[in-house]
Design a protein around this motif. Structure first.
Motif, PDB file in Angstrom:
ATOM      1  N   GLN A   1       7.501   5.791  63.703  1.00 14.13           N
ATOM      2  CA  GLN A   1       6.138   6.309  63.586  1.00 14.13           C
ATOM      3  C   GLN A   1       5.894   7.516  64.480  1.00 14.13           C
ATOM      4  O   GLN A   1       5.274   8.508  64.055  1.00 14.13           O
ATOM      5  CB  GLN A   1       5.123   5.198  63.908  1.00 14.13           C
ATOM      6  CG  GLN A   1       5.233   3.964  63.019  1.00 14.13           C
ATOM      7  CD  GLN A   1       6.140   2.897  63.599  1.00 14.13           C
ATOM      8  OE1 GLN A   1       7.152   3.202  64.216  1.00 14.13           O
ATOM      9  NE2 GLN A   1       5.776   1.638  63.390  1.00 14.13           N
ATOM     10  N   LEU A   2       6.344   7.453  65.720  1.00 19.34           N
ATOM     11  CA  LEU A   2       6.130   8.548  66.662  1.00 19.34           C
ATOM     12  C   LEU A   2       6.822   9.815  66.181  1.00 19.34           C
ATOM     13  O   LEU A   2       6.252  10.916  66.238  1.00 19.34           O
ATOM     14  CB  LEU A   2       6.655   8.143  68.041  1.00 19.34           C
ATOM     15  CG  LEU A   2       6.273   9.017  69.230  1.00 19.34           C
ATOM     16  CD1 LEU A   2       4.772   8.989  69.459  1.00 19.34           C
ATOM     17  CD2 LEU A   2       7.023   8.544  70.478  1.00 19.34           C
ATOM     18  N   ALA A   3       8.047   9.662  65.692  1.00 18.37           N
ATOM     19  CA  ALA A   3       8.789  10.816  65.190  1.00 18.37           C
ATOM     20  C   ALA A   3       8.147  11.389  63.936  1.00 18.37           C
ATOM     21  O   ALA A   3       8.050  12.609  63.774  1.00 18.37           O
ATOM     22  CB  ALA A   3      10.236  10.407  64.913  1.00 18.37           C
TER      23      ALA A   3
ATOM     24  N   VAL B   1      19.376  11.883  62.372  1.00 15.28           N
ATOM     25  CA  VAL B   1      20.137  12.712  63.301  1.00 15.28           C
ATOM     26  C   VAL B   1      21.517  12.980  62.720  1.00 15.28           C
ATOM     27  O   VAL B   1      22.001  12.251  61.852  1.00 15.28           O
ATOM     28  CB  VAL B   1      20.282  12.041  64.695  1.00 15.28           C
ATOM     29  CG1 VAL B   1      18.925  11.891  65.361  1.00 15.28           C
ATOM     30  CG2 VAL B   1      20.977  10.697  64.594  1.00 15.28           C
ATOM     31  N   ASP B   2      22.150  14.046  63.236  1.00 14.18           N
ATOM     32  CA  ASP B   2      23.503  14.364  62.792  1.00 14.18           C
ATOM     33  C   ASP B   2      24.514  13.653  63.685  1.00 14.18           C
ATOM     34  O   ASP B   2      24.152  12.816  64.518  1.00 14.18           O
ATOM     35  CB  ASP B   2      23.717  15.876  62.759  1.00 14.18           C
ATOM     36  CG  ASP B   2      23.584  16.529  64.149  1.00 14.18           C
ATOM     37  OD1 ASP B   2      23.594  15.791  65.175  1.00 14.18           O
ATOM     38  OD2 ASP B   2      23.468  17.763  64.215  1.00 14.18           O
TER      39      ASP B   2
ATOM     40  N   ARG C   1      21.523  14.919  67.097  1.00 12.18           N
ATOM     41  CA  ARG C   1      20.432  15.886  67.092  1.00 12.18           C
ATOM     42  C   ARG C   1      19.475  15.576  65.946  1.00 12.18           C
ATOM     43  O   ARG C   1      19.894  15.376  64.815  1.00 12.18           O
ATOM     44  CB  ARG C   1      20.963  17.312  66.923  1.00 12.18           C
ATOM     45  CG  ARG C   1      21.931  17.764  68.004  1.00 12.18           C
ATOM     46  CD  ARG C   1      22.537  19.112  67.659  1.00 12.18           C
ATOM     47  NE  ARG C   1      23.542  19.507  68.635  1.00 12.18           N
ATOM     48  CZ  ARG C   1      24.813  19.123  68.608  1.00 12.18           C
ATOM     49  NH1 ARG C   1      25.247  18.318  67.635  1.00 12.18           N
ATOM     50  NH2 ARG C   1      25.659  19.520  69.531  1.00 12.18           N
ATOM     51  N   SER C   2      18.194  15.600  66.264  1.00 20.10           N
ATOM     52  CA  SER C   2      17.184  15.412  65.224  1.00 20.10           C
ATOM     53  C   SER C   2      16.918  16.729  64.533  1.00 20.10           C
ATOM     54  O   SER C   2      17.589  17.735  64.782  1.00 20.10           O
ATOM     55  CB  SER C   2      15.886  14.879  65.857  1.00 20.10           C
ATOM     56  OG  SER C   2      15.197  15.921  66.527  1.00 20.10           O
ATOM     57  N   SER C   3      15.892  16.751  63.680  1.00 21.93           N
ATOM     58  CA  SER C   3      15.537  17.970  62.964  1.00 21.93           C
ATOM     59  C   SER C   3      14.780  18.967  63.833  1.00 21.93           C
ATOM     60  O   SER C   3      14.493  20.074  63.392  1.00 21.93           O
ATOM     61  CB  SER C   3      14.688  17.626  61.737  1.00 21.93           C
ATOM     62  OG  SER C   3      13.511  16.933  62.127  1.00 21.93           O
ATOM     63  N   ALA C   4      14.463  18.606  65.071  1.00 22.60           N
ATOM     64  CA  ALA C   4      13.737  19.486  65.984  1.00 22.60           C
ATOM     65  C   ALA C   4      14.641  19.884  67.145  1.00 22.60           C
ATOM     66  O   ALA C   4      15.464  19.084  67.609  1.00 22.60           O
ATOM     67  CB  ALA C   4      12.479  18.806  66.517  1.00 22.60           C
ATOM     68  N   PRO C   5      14.495  21.111  67.648  1.00 26.16           N
ATOM     69  CA  PRO C   5      15.317  21.535  68.789  1.00 26.16           C
ATOM     70  C   PRO C   5      15.068  20.671  70.021  1.00 26.16           C
ATOM     71  O   PRO C   5      13.942  20.257  70.290  1.00 26.16           O
ATOM     72  CB  PRO C   5      14.839  22.976  69.048  1.00 26.16           C
ATOM     73  CG  PRO C   5      14.147  23.399  67.795  1.00 26.16           C
ATOM     74  CD  PRO C   5      13.577  22.163  67.190  1.00 26.16           C
TER      75      PRO C   5
END
Length: 381
Positions: free
Chosen positions: A243-245, A258-259, A263-267
């Protein structure tokens, strides 16, 4: 210098912090968690009752000690309300906090079944130490306990409670325990062992309603039959906390996407543990979490690392019939071949090319063959 901020102080969060400190002993580190922040082994919750372990005995290190060991600022009992990805800032009930890098180790929530009845809210789940404390307070001598879910956790609780002399009923819509983890003959062997241990195993049955009774609860099953229990425990699975993400605009699917580098979709935002979906798969067991923590620690310390998952067999802590499973790769069809020995059952999953693609061991006399079978993976059978 803005700190590395880890949201979550469970196995994933604390393991990452420890691994990162091996590479960087001095940079600022902050952990934020909604609970007390004490470090304990969550997998121990499902087999602690028969060992007469009070909740406090399960704590390996209190929060203050963990903060000192890690050289970290620990904000316990602090709920994160929002993430500002652009400003690299989190908002908590106590104020805002900026970060240089952010790691989401948020865990997962128990799945709640849609049950009818005036006592549906009384169904318990055990997802943390406070849940275990609450459950333990309800388990009086000879209590009747109904457990929903014949997966790994449900079977471990059933074995543990029956061993402590409680009257245990285990329900699952599947025809055998561990239906999504182990091959059929292994699940059937576990079912027989649990029944011999005193568990009332009800395959192919689901709970529909929970109502208050004169003593305890009346449970109505999907076939109209009824049973009575003093405690109802749900162990039907977990749902990653996303939910937070999601609110912050991060990509989510089953978990936070994540990859292979976490890493998520945000820097500058990463995720690991029960909340993370790594290259399309949620890896929630202990060993994968340890593996991802080591890889991410290297990345955060300046050496980009891609997580690799060697064979990591799953151990099912059911003393009535100890089980170890190395499942075949997702989607891979295998031919299960069984070898019956005096000390248990060996199941080998053979791929179409004749190589060993997975295995399962059931019984105290065969689980010791785990390492040999791990070495044999990929070899002709």
């Amino acid at each position: 210098m803005q700190p590395l901020v880890i949201i979550g102080a469970g196995l994933a969060g604390y393991t990452l912090a420890r691994e990162w400190r091996k590479h960087d002993a001095h940079s600022p580190l902050t952990l934020v968690c909604a609970d007390h922040g004490d470090f304990y082994a969550k997998p121990m919750l499902s087999n602690a009752f028969a060992q007469h372990k009070e909740p406090e005995r399960l704590i390996n290190a209190p929060a203050a000690q963990m903060a000192e060991q890690l050289g970290a600022r620990l904000l316990s009992e602090t709920r994160v309300e929002a993430l500002d990805i652009a400003a690299q800032r989190i908002t908590t009930a106590a104020g805002t906090l900026e970060y240089g890098a952010l790691v989401l180790a948020l865990g997962a929530d128990p799945i709640r079944l849609p049950l009818a009845g005036d006592a549906a809210a009384a169904v318990l789940s055990v997802n943390d130490l406070d849940d275990y404390r609450r459950l333990r307070g309800l388990l009086k001598p000879a209590a009747r306990v109904a457990i929903l879910g014949g997966g790994l956790i449900g079977c471990e609780f059933a074995n543990d409670f029956a061993g402590a002399g409680l009257a245990v009923t285990l329900l699952d819509p599947a025809p055998r325990p561990l239906a999504s983890l182990a091959p059929a003959a292994v699940g059937e062997r576990l079912a027989a062992a649990l029944v011999a241990h005193g568990v009332d195993w009800r395959p192919g049955r689901a709970l529909r309603a929970v109502e208050h009774a004169a003593t305890g609860y009346r449970l109505t099953l999907d076939d109209g039959s009824e049973l009575f229990a003093d405690v109802v425990l749900s162990a039907v699975g977990l749902r990653p906390r996303t939910q937070l993400a999601q609110a912050a605009g991060l990509a989510t699917a089953r978990g936070i996407v994540v990859d292979g580098g976490l890493r998520s979709s945000a820097p500058a935002v990463y995720a690991l543990g029960d909340c993370a979906e790594i290259e399309g798969r949620v890896r929630a067991y202990v060993m994968p979490i340890m593996q991802t923590a080591r890889a991410l620690a290297q990345t955060l310390a300046g050496t980009p690392s891609h997580v690799a998952f060697p064979p990591m067999p799953v151990v099912v802590k059911t003393p009535a019939c100890p089980i170890v499973v190395e499942p075949p790769a997702a989607g891979l069809a295998v031919d299960w071949r069984y070898e019956e020995l005096a000390g248990g059952l060996i199941a080998r999953g053979v791929a179409a090319d004749g190589t060993l693609a997975g295995f399962a061991l059931a019984g105290s006399g065969v689980v010791g063959q785990r390492n040999a079978l791990v070495k044999a993976l990929g070899a002709p059978v």
